[in-house]
Write a protein that holds these residues in place. Structure first.
Motif, PDB file in Angstrom:
ATOM      1  N   MET A  18       7.638  -1.112   2.190  1.00 34.34           N
ATOM      2  CA  MET A  18       8.944  -0.653   1.726  1.00 34.34           C
ATOM      3  C   MET A  18       8.812   0.707   1.048  1.00 34.34           C
ATOM      4  N   LEU A  19       7.604   0.975   0.506  1.00 35.61           N
ATOM      5  CA  LEU A  19       7.411   2.275  -0.132  1.00 35.61           C
ATOM      6  C   LEU A  19       7.542   3.411   0.872  1.00 35.61           C
ATOM      7  N   ILE A  24      -5.172   3.984   5.150  1.00 39.85           N
ATOM      8  CA  ILE A  24      -4.414   4.549   4.023  1.00 39.85           C
ATOM      9  C   ILE A  24      -3.481   3.465   3.483  1.00 39.85           C
ATOM     10  N   HIS A  25      -3.588   3.204   2.196  1.00 36.80           N
ATOM     11  CA  HIS A  25      -2.736   2.187   1.570  1.00 36.80           C
ATOM     12  C   HIS A  25      -1.789   2.878   0.590  1.00 36.80           C
ATOM     13  N   CYS A  26      -0.479   2.706   0.814  1.00 38.34           N
ATOM     14  CA  CYS A  26       0.503   3.397  -0.017  1.00 38.34           C
ATOM     15  C   CYS A  26       1.175   2.404  -0.953  1.00 38.34           C
ATOM     16  N   MET A  27       1.234   2.732  -2.209  1.00 37.23           N
ATOM     17  CA  MET A  27       1.800   1.766  -3.168  1.00 37.23           C
ATOM     18  C   MET A  27       2.551   2.428  -4.299  1.00 37.23           C
ATOM     19  N   GLY A  28       3.606   1.757  -4.756  1.00 36.74           N
ATOM     20  CA  GLY A  28       4.279   2.168  -5.983  1.00 36.74           C
ATOM     21  C   GLY A  28       3.381   1.816  -7.156  1.00 36.74           C
ATOM     22  N   ILE A  29       3.458   2.589  -8.217  1.00 35.65           N
ATOM     23  CA  ILE A  29       2.520   2.378  -9.332  1.00 35.65           C
ATOM     24  C   ILE A  29       2.716   1.029 -10.023  1.00 35.65           C
ATOM     25  N   GLU A  30       3.867   0.370  -9.788  1.00 38.59           N
ATOM     26  CA  GLU A  30       4.105  -0.913 -10.467  1.00 38.59           C
ATOM     27  C   GLU A  30       3.421  -2.080  -9.765  1.00 38.59           C
ATOM     28  N   LYS A  31       2.743  -1.819  -8.661  1.00 36.16           N
ATOM     29  CA  LYS A  31       2.109  -2.900  -7.899  1.00 36.16           C
ATOM     30  C   LYS A  31       0.789  -3.388  -8.500  1.00 36.16           C
ATOM     31  N   ARG A  83       9.670   5.790 -10.746  1.00 39.28           N
ATOM     32  CA  ARG A  83       9.314   4.583 -11.489  1.00 39.28           C
ATOM     33  C   ARG A  83       9.059   4.849 -12.968  1.00 39.28           C
ATOM     34  N   SER A  84       8.417   5.986 -13.275  1.00 41.60           N
ATOM     35  CA  SER A  84       8.148   6.249 -14.694  1.00 41.60           C
ATOM     36  C   SER A  84       9.456   6.504 -15.453  1.00 41.60           C
TER      37      SER A  84
END
Lengths: 246, 212, 456
Positions: free
Chosen positions: C110-111, C232-239, C288-289
């Protein structure tokens, strides 16, 4: 015990019989009931539309109006929830906190405070029980279908006290009816669709009447069924507990 | 400012009340018998086949894939079929492989798998299984990480294994420094078309679990 | 505030048959979720534990991110940081271009939808193929997923059959899900084999170990990653989650909440790249921040993207995912989108009956419906709301604080309902009456009855 009656605006205007049933039920249980004459509304229609700041006066009036009673009882789970959940945040005072704590929906009050355990009237009908979402998940009058744990239901318990009554089983026990306050107006088509689905579930289950502790859900469902000429009766649980007028 | 320090500074610039880490819930223990029963029931429910008792590897492989001819195993199995013990994965998969694959007909009853790197059956060993979801765990010891996914049919041998009640127990036992590990709870599946469950989406079409 | 969402919802609801079907499909998933959770006595404890772990994560986020980076780097992983979608997309392109890679497979993330990565890659002549079946379907249709777990839940099998006939050469008129899935399997295997890079989303990133966990049912993420030489792994920092053993809580909640499965079929943990290959992790902020600064809405960062709130939502089920006009639809999307971009999504928090089913179903106990209520307050105070709307609510507030005025309005309304002809009551400006009849208006209000019967 001194009970102050709060009759929400739409019940005052359109369903006075529900207010009368509450008043009489409370009196039968030995409560001294007062009804402050200068009341109107809990402010929820404004607050749900995003204008809770415009309701501070409404909250303050409510808090002041019921200062001298032990309990504030209302026949609307949704209004009770709004008062209990939002007033202490809107008016940060000990009085507002106290008013919120003393406020009860009639269903909770009958079960938890008056410990009602029998009912003299009778109602030989198959009924569908609709628990409004704010009563269910806001006031926790019953276990919602999402939560894993022991089942309980105050509205069902009270209904089961009525001799002759049969409660039908719905395929979606606690689906929202789509009223949702201003949602019913802003998303009319969707709200109506949700309501029709809810009605259909009761009809399919063989209900001859739909009963609830939330008159606002019933007003919506009744309006939809009248428009479609569906033959269905609608009652507040308090009306049945008190006995319908002959 | 680098993005890293910018993001960290923004996060540090917001005071969020501290919340301590909770203890984990304790879950009543089950007998070994109950665990086995649950494991079998949950594995079957997920579409896996569970086998134990007298093992006939020729039959096990045939019932997974009657026409299997490219078979890989990470251990010794007694079978009349020819089994590879090592499996070479081309450095880069050539275009011809792709072309060959794309010529195969898209029919459910006649699937031709000519690809040289594509396995028909892989037999792999696991030492950890979870009762609550009928899953098994594979770790680093897999020769190529892609084997359990690229094979048409997957057979997992549970040898000298721990059968634990829940995923929480599994993570407790697993070495967190493993380069790679995977929990597999059945054959590849999808319900992306009208919520109709289809077994054999992209990875292994079947999962057979052999309790040894 | 625009009324696009309301219009789109209305249009969707008008197709009664489709709504029946869409609602039933999703209710079916909600029912499966109920069956699997009600068999687990510790369910509520798991929710509480997960919620508290996630609250801890939000409070310690910068420390945990640094810990994660340190451990991942020690594992031989290259960690990148991206302030926003643009920077994230540039990092991906730069990684691929530095290896002369022009074909990449991508599993559900979803990111990357949020960042509109596909569009960016295509602009740089990099072919990207979504490998989750549902994602591939919507990609071929050139539309967005309508659900975060079930991207093509809005489509009927006949529509997918038609699409596959056009793009994958399946038989005309064929709509059997098994046949179509097999066709997609064959088609996607060619894509897996010709791609040298794979992109995935991340379900959980473990600070303590520096690894990532990816959950799928199809195995598509693992096929991609394990055939590629660049992952490549893409993630939001809240994960981020703090501990390896926390996975023992979250994996028990995720599958059950999402689809009623006791776990996803594949739960993969990647800590180190295979010898001779590269592993990259991109940590993305993208609002997110800022979101984390907002106390009332911070808890929505706990979201693990299971989709349970979407499946249970009586509005979503009847409105369809695309009506929300946002990457993440449904209740949680109605918080995430307007919190970050109020100018585009101010309408969403109002498209809810506030029934609260979302809150009770959420595996990490986000108070979703309460946040929607608070967001409504926030939006009317800070965004541009039509003056007419504000005026009419100010007028209502004036009536409700003046009991005599309220009584006058009430008795006039009741008189009108009793005495006016239907056409005068059910006109266009009576939004209530467009679909419903008004209650039969009694002669006396409760107060009037009380005055007559209880006061002397």
């Amino acid at each position: 015990m001194k009970v102050g009656l709060f009759i929400p605006c739409f019940i005052d205007q359109f369903y006075p019989q529900v207010g009368i049933a509450c008043l009489e039920l409370l009196e039968k249980h030995g409560c001294t009931v007062s009804y402050p004459l200068d009341q109107s509304c809990c402010g929820q229609p404004l607050a749900n539309a995003g204008y809770e700041k415009k309701t501070t006066q409404i909250c303050q009036d409510y808090v002041r109006r019921y200062q001298d009673v032990d309990y504030i009882v209302t026949p609307s789970g949704s209004c009770a929830h709004h008062v209990k959940h939002n007033y202490p945040r809107l008016v940060e005072s000990a009085d507002a906190q106290s008013a919120a704590e003393r406020t009860y929906d009639i269903i909770d009050f009958l079960v938890d405070v008056l410990a009602m355990d029998h009912c003299d009237t009778n109602h030989p009908q198959r009924v569908g029980l609709h628990i409004g979402c704010h009563s269910l998940r806001g006031l926790r009058q019953a276990q919602s279908s999402e939560i894993v744990g022991e089942e309980f239901s105050r509205p069902r318990y009270l209904t089961s006290l009525i001799p002759g009554i049969e409660i039908v089983s719905l395929s979606r026990q606690d689906e929202c009816c789509g009223f949702g306050g201003t949602f019913a107006v802003n998303h009319g088509e969707l709200s109506a669709r949700m309501g029709h689905d809810r009605l259909q579930d009761h009809i399919a289950a063989g209900a001859e009447a739909i009963i609830s502790g939330d008159m606002s859900c019933l007003m919506h469902l009744q309006g939809l069924s009248k428009r479609k000429k569906i033959d269905m009766n609608f009652y507040h649980i308090a009306e049945l507990l008190n006995g319908l007028p002959a | 400012m680098s993005s890293r320090s910018d993001i960290l500074a923004r996060l540090r610039g917001t005071a969020v009340p501290a919340v301590s880490l909770p203890a984990y819930p304790t879950i009543p223990e089950l007998t070994q018998e109950a665990l086995v029963e649950r494991f079998r029931a949950n594995a079957s429910a997920a579409g896996s086949t569970v086998i134990s008792g007298n093992l006939n590897w020729s039959e096990i492989i045939s019932s997974a894939s009657p026409s299997a001819h490219k078979i890989y195993s990470d251990g010794n199995i007694d079978t009349d079929k020819s089994v590879m013990r090592s499996f070479s994965l081309p450095e880069t998969l050539s275009k011809s492989h792709t072309a060959e694959l794309s010529r195969t007909r898209t029919s459910t009853d006649n699937i031709n798998q000519p690809h040289s790197v594509l396995l028909d059956v892989a037999v792999l060993t696991s030492h950890l299984a979870v009762a609550e979801n009928g899953s098994i765990w594979l770790t680093d010891s897999v020769e190529h990480r892609v084997i359990p996914f690229i094979t048409e049919h997957l057979i997992i041998r549970l040898i000298d294994y721990d059968l634990v009640a829940t995923m929480a127990d599994a993570y407790d036992r697993l070495d967190s420094s493993l380069a790679f590990c995977i929990c597999i709870a059945g054959p590849s599946k999808t319900a992306d078309i009208e919520q109709s469950l289809v077994i054999g989406a992209q990875a292994a079409r079947s999962l057979t679990i052999v309790l040894e | 505030m625009s009324t696009t969402v309301a219009r789109d919802i209305e249009a969707y609801v008008r197709d009664e048959k489709r709504v029946d079907w869409h609602d039933e499909s999703l209710w079916h998933i909600r029912s499966k979720r109920d069956r699997s959770t009600h068999g687990l006595p510790e369910w509520e404890q798991l929710r509480q534990t997960a919620s508290q772990i996630k609250e801890h994560v939000i409070s310690k986020l910068p420390d945990l991110l640094e810990e994660f980076e340190r451990n991942a780097t020690a594992n031989g992983v290259k960690v990148h940081w991206a302030r926003d979608a643009q920077e994230h997309n540039e990092i991906v392109v730069q990684i691929l271009q530095s290896q002369q890679i022009d074909k990449v497979v991508k599993s559900k993330s979803m990111l990357t939808e949020e960042c509109k990565l596909n569009h960016h890659l295509e602009k740089h002549a990099i072919q990207v193929v979504d490998t989750d079946l549902g994602e591939r379907i919507v990609q071929l249709r050139d539309e967005e997923p309508s659900h975060i777990v079930l991207p093509a839940i809005h489509l009927k099998k006949e529509e997918i059959g038609e699409l596959f006939h056009e793009h994958l050469g399946t038989d005309k008129g064929a709509a059997d899900p098994k046949y179509l899935t097999e066709a997609a399997r064959q088609h996607l295997r060619t894509k897996f084999l010709e791609s040298t890079a794979a992109i995935t989303g991340v379900n959980f990133a473990i600070a303590e170990t520096g690894g990532v966990t990816i959950c799928t049912n199809e195995g598509n993420a693992d096929l991609g990653v394990n055939l590629a030489r660049v992952q490549i792994h893409c993630m939001g920092i809240e994960k981020i989650i703090p501990r390896w053993t926390d996975l023992g809580i979250f994996t028990r909640l995720l599958g059950r909440s999402a689809t009623g499965q006791s776990t996803t079929i594949y739960t993969s943990h990647y800590h180190k790249p295979r010898p001779g290959t590269e592993m990259h992790i991109i940590l993305v902020d993208n609002g997110r921040s800022e979101h984390r600064k907002r106390e009332d809405f911070r808890a929505s960062l706990k979201c693990i993207r299971c989709g349970a709130c979407i499946n249970t939502c009586p509005v979503y089920r009847r409105a369809g995912g695309h009506s929300y006009g946002a990457t993440i639809p449904g209740p949680i999307g109605s918080i995430l989108n307007p919190t970050r971009k109020p100018e585009d999504h101010a309408e969403l928090p109002f498209a809810s009956s506030l029934c609260g089913s979302c809150t009770d179903v959420c595996p990490v106990k986000i108070n979703i419906h309460e946040q929607l209520y608070l967001l409504r307050q926030d939006i009317t105070e800070t965004s541009v709301v039509p003056a007419s709307k504000t005026r009419s609510f100010s007028f209502l507030a004036r009536i409700l604080t003046r009991p005599r005025l309220y009584r006058m309005a009430g008795s006039t309304a009741r008189w009108a309902t009793r005495n006016l002809p239907r056409w005068a009551i059910y006109h266009r400006s009576n939004a209530w009456g467009q679909y419903r009849d008004l209650p039969a208006a009694p002669q006396d209000s409760f107060r009037e009855w009380y005055m007559k019967n209880r006061t002397s």
